[in-house]
Design a protein around this motif. Structure first.
Motif, PDB file in Angstrom:
ATOM      1  N   GLN A 124      37.598  46.090  35.929  1.00 36.31           N
ATOM      2  CA  GLN A 124      37.007  44.765  36.026  1.00 36.31           C
ATOM      3  C   GLN A 124      35.557  44.862  36.483  1.00 36.31           C
ATOM      4  OE1 GLN A 124      38.977  41.725  35.320  1.00 36.31           O
ATOM      5  NE2 GLN A 124      40.030  43.460  34.362  1.00 36.31           N
ATOM      6  N   ALA A 125      34.764  43.925  36.041  1.00 33.76           N
ATOM      7  CA  ALA A 125      33.352  43.893  36.439  1.00 33.76           C
ATOM      8  C   ALA A 125      33.213  43.555  37.915  1.00 33.76           C
ATOM      9  CB  ALA A 125      32.613  42.873  35.578  1.00 33.76           C
ATOM     10  N   GLU A 126      32.040  43.738  38.451  1.00 29.40           N
ATOM     11  CA  GLU A 126      31.758  43.439  39.851  1.00 29.40           C
ATOM     12  C   GLU A 126      32.085  41.971  40.158  1.00 29.40           C
ATOM     13  OE1 GLU A 126      30.554  43.675  43.782  1.00 29.40           O
ATOM     14  OE2 GLU A 126      30.884  45.295  42.334  1.00 29.40           O
TER      15      GLU A 126
END
Length: 769
Positions: A611-613
């Motif tokens: 998952q992205a930040e």
């Protein structure tokens, strides 16, 4: 709605014994089941058309068939948007072999013959499944027998199809058979012995059909409690005391209110039932006049003890209660002796989880229209979820036998458990009694409704788990306390634990989960301070709404403690062995079915993907509500957390459900979508506090449920099953909050243990990481 009474309280053409409100294709109609006709007084039934003998056949209490082949199904469950009549009627029609276009539903009034009348606990379809199938089989059997006798053939040579009985070249409709006269009745033993259709032959169950009440709801013909009217009725506005209990009026000055056109008088209620002590009812000839006058009436009270009690006191008291291990009921979870197991290990985790007060805030504010008939019966015109309970409370308040109470059936503009507690009918009834039985209509404003709510109590839960040297779970404890609605309102519904102490099952169900954790203790403790300060109520999903929050948040924490993936950790514990193997028509399969919904939800969300930040995935799995009627539910979510503001955006919300046979697919999906969004609303947005005996929030400017713009992508999948149906109205609420909390942890490393999870709480938790 046309008036049912004249100004002298006489009934115009309809008697108490015969009155039914039926939702049909042409709106509200009044029907007379054949069993009621003999008891009707012809002198008070002028204008009614009584059917000739034999023109209506009643195979069972639950429906009739007329000469036109029309099937009118009696529904004891309340309609509040879930199309419960359509779901139940199709069960009967399918077994009866009746054409769907010939089916109508009648929402009946309260009467002892219907047995327990309650719409809650997600029980309606599940409990109706065997009853209405047997009833449908009875009619089908009787009509086949009648046709066989008419033709001089064996019943075995006949079959029923689509409202007809067929045998070789012979064919006759149900209506024609009824016209010829059918009188076959069935004993309870005969009903149970009837052969039901194999599930794979059902033609209506599980298929798309037109809801029988959809026309009324979309054209404005539907009649809600707030719509009820009678000739000569007056309106009442309530002036509520500073505390739910213990307040008494010390002075009243209505001099200023007398200037309001239409104002009549103010009544200090005398309530033997203790439901509305200290209430004043302002009476006027219109709703607006009553509201305007109420603002001018000056009332002083001697407040009850709760005037000094606030939310923090309820929670603090709950913690003190849980410290005393001698308090509370111990549920039967198999091996309840855990102390020796915990004593043998040093690898232990413990966490506490809190939930704050949650209001119902249903769209249709509380209302009731009450009057007394000439023969001494009290009529209650209002939407109601638990007629059997409400009637007994009204009987105590009015000082009459319960048989003198009859509750008319109206649609509910939202129930969610609030109208299980029929307390809102009491002030209208007492005002009517004070006025000699005159019709009194009470409609609460939003602030009046919310101040008088019967909310989900704040709760305190303390969970503890022990691991062996290999990080395997060997013991678990769950200690929970909250206000108990069942203890306050219907204690006879409380079973006893293994230690002989009674408990509220609707305030602890879900803690007795399906994970195999070795020795397991679940302890339920009543928060007596909550019970004494307000009236705790049942709110959609009841106990599992907060026990599931604690269990599934704790399971996530336990997984990380054990160094395991949260999905893998749960699946290892869902072994479907021993008491968790499941049994019976509904719970068959046990924990293996919970594992299946969990795995499917994980697959849907893409569990394990990077998952992205600021983003995180979370998962949780629960069941609702009782272990003998479980609906297996898993929820997987994707969230984005703004670390600077603490704001959480739930972007994906996926729910997988195993509820056995799905009777009404459209209704099932709609209910589960709504339930999941309710769970989201309570997770992040909804919640209030008790402040000096009153709820802090009284309108939607400060009590802020989920808004449309905050709604994520929602997907609901059902696992195909041959098991008997379980419930669907509430279970999808329960896994949403812990799934979101678990996703927040993945996104930020911050663990939230209090509901609702406010931006302030999230920012504080992130700061402490």
């Amino acid at each position: 709605m046309s008036s049912l009474r004249d100004n002298k309280n006489g009934i115009n053409g309809i008697t108490r014994r015969g009155f039914l409100i039926g939702m049909t294709a042409v709106g509200v109609s009044f029907g007379f089941p054949r069993s009621a006709l003999a008891a009707m007084d012809p002198a008070t039934n002028k204008g009614s058309v009584l059917p000739d003998n034999g023109s209506v056949y009643e195979p069972s209490l639950w429906y009739t068939i007329d000469q036109a082949g029309k099937v009118k199904v009696n529904i004891i469950r309340s309609e509040m948007g879930q199309h419960v009549g359509t779901a139940i009627a199709r069960i009967l029609a399918d077994e009866l072999e009746a054409p769907w276009e010939n089916v109508e539903i009648i929402h009946v009034d309260s009467a002892n013959k219907w047995g327990l009348m309650v719409t809650g606990g997600s029980w309606s379809v599940s409990q109706s499944w065997p009853v209405y199938r047997q009833a449908g089989a009875a009619g089908r059997t009787a009509l086949i027998e009648a046709a066989a006798k008419k033709w001089g053939v064996s019943p075995a040579s006949c079959k029923a199809r689509n409202g007809m009985v067929l045998s070789g070249k012979h064919k006759i409709s149900y209506g024609d058979l009824v016209a010829d006269g059918v009188s076959r009745q069935f004993t309870e033993a005969e009903l149970k012995a009837l052969t039901l259709k194999p599930n794979h032959e059902l033609q209506l169950v599980g298929k798309q059909v037109t809801s029988l009440d959809i026309d009324n709801k979309t054209t404005g013909k539907a009649v809600f409690g707030i719509d009820a009217k009678m000739e000569g009725m007056v309106y009442a506005s309530a002036i509520q005391p500073p505390t739910r209990y213990g307040s008494s009026v010390t002075s009243l000055d209505d001099s200023a209110a007398k200037a309001v056109k239409g104002y009549q008088q103010s009544i200090v209620l005398d309530d033997p039932s203790g439901t509305v002590p200290g209430w004043v009812m302002v009476i006027a000839n219109s709703f607006m006049a009553a509201q305007k006058a109420a603002k001018l009436v000056k009332v002083s009270w001697q407040a009850g003890d709760a005037a000094t009690v606030s939310e923090a006191d309820i929670i603090s008291h709950g913690r003190a209660l849980l410290k005393d291990n001698a308090k509370g009921a111990i549920l039967d979870t198999g091996t309840v002796e855990t102390a020796s197991v915990f004593a043998k290990t040093t690898d232990i985790i413990e966490h506490e989880y809190l939930t704050h007060t949650v209001l119902h805030a249903q769209m249709e504010p509380l209302n009731a229209l009450v009057c007394q008939s000439e023969d001494g019966f009290w009529e209650i015109h209002s939407g109601c979820q638990w007629q059997s309970l409400t009637a007994s409370v009204l009987a105590a308040a009015l000082g009459v036998p319960e048989e003198k109470i009859i509750i008319r059936a109206y649609l509910l503009g939202g129930g969610f458990g609030r109208r299980l507690n029929g307390d809102y009918t009491v002030p209208a009834a007492l005002a009517s009694k004070a006025l000699g039985g005159k019709p009194v209509k009470l409609v609460m404003t939003r602030p009046q409704d919310m101040l008088f709510d019967s909310p989900r109590s704040a709760s305190v839960q303390q969970l503890k788990m022990a691991f062996d040297s290999a990080k395997h779970v060997v013991a678990m404890e769950h200690h929970a306390t909250a206000g108990w609605p069942t203890e306050v309102m219907v204690p006879v519904f409380m079973p006893k634990g293994v230690n002989g102490v009674a408990f509220d099952p609707f305030s602890i169900a879900g803690a007795d989960h399906w994970y195999s954790v070795g020795a397991q203790k679940v302890r339920a403790v009543s928060n007596d301070l909550a019970n004494a300060s307000f009236r705790p109520g049942w709110l959609r999903s009841v106990g599992p709404g907060w026990t599931g929050w604690a269990v599934e948040s704790f399971m996530d924490e336990a997984a990380h403690h054990a160094g395991k993936d949260p999905l893998e950790f749960r699946l290892e514990l869902l072994t479907a062995q021993g008491r968790n193997a499941g049994s019976g028509p509904i719970a068959v399969g046990g924990a293996s079915r919970q594992a299946a919904v969990l795995q499917q939800a994980a697959d849907m969300i893409g569990w394990g993907t990077q998952q992205a930040e600021g983003y995180g995935l979370g998962i949780a799995s629960t069941f609702g509500q009782e272990r003998d009627m479980p609906t297996w539910v898993a929820c997987a979510v994707q969230v984005h957390v703004d670390k600077a503001t603490g704001l959480v955006n739930v972007e994906k919300l996926y729910v997988v459900i195993d509820a056995g046979i799905i009777v009404d697919p459209n209704g099932a999906e709609a209910q589960c979508q709504g339930a999941a969004l309710w769970g989201l609303s309570m997770a992040l947005f909804e919640g209030t506090e008790l402040v000096n005996g009153q709820f802090k929030d009284t309108n939607f400017d400060t009590y802020t449920p989920l808004r449309l713009s905050q709604t994520p992508e929602v997907k609901v999948d059902f696992i195909a099953s041959k098991a008997a149906p379980s419930g669907l109205g509430e279970p999808a609420v329960t896994p949403v909050a812990p799934a979101i909390a678990n996703a927040i942890y993945k996104a930020t490393g911050a663990r939230l243990r209090t509901l609702p999870m406010t931006p302030q709480d999230i920012k504080a938790a992130i700061a402490n990481v």
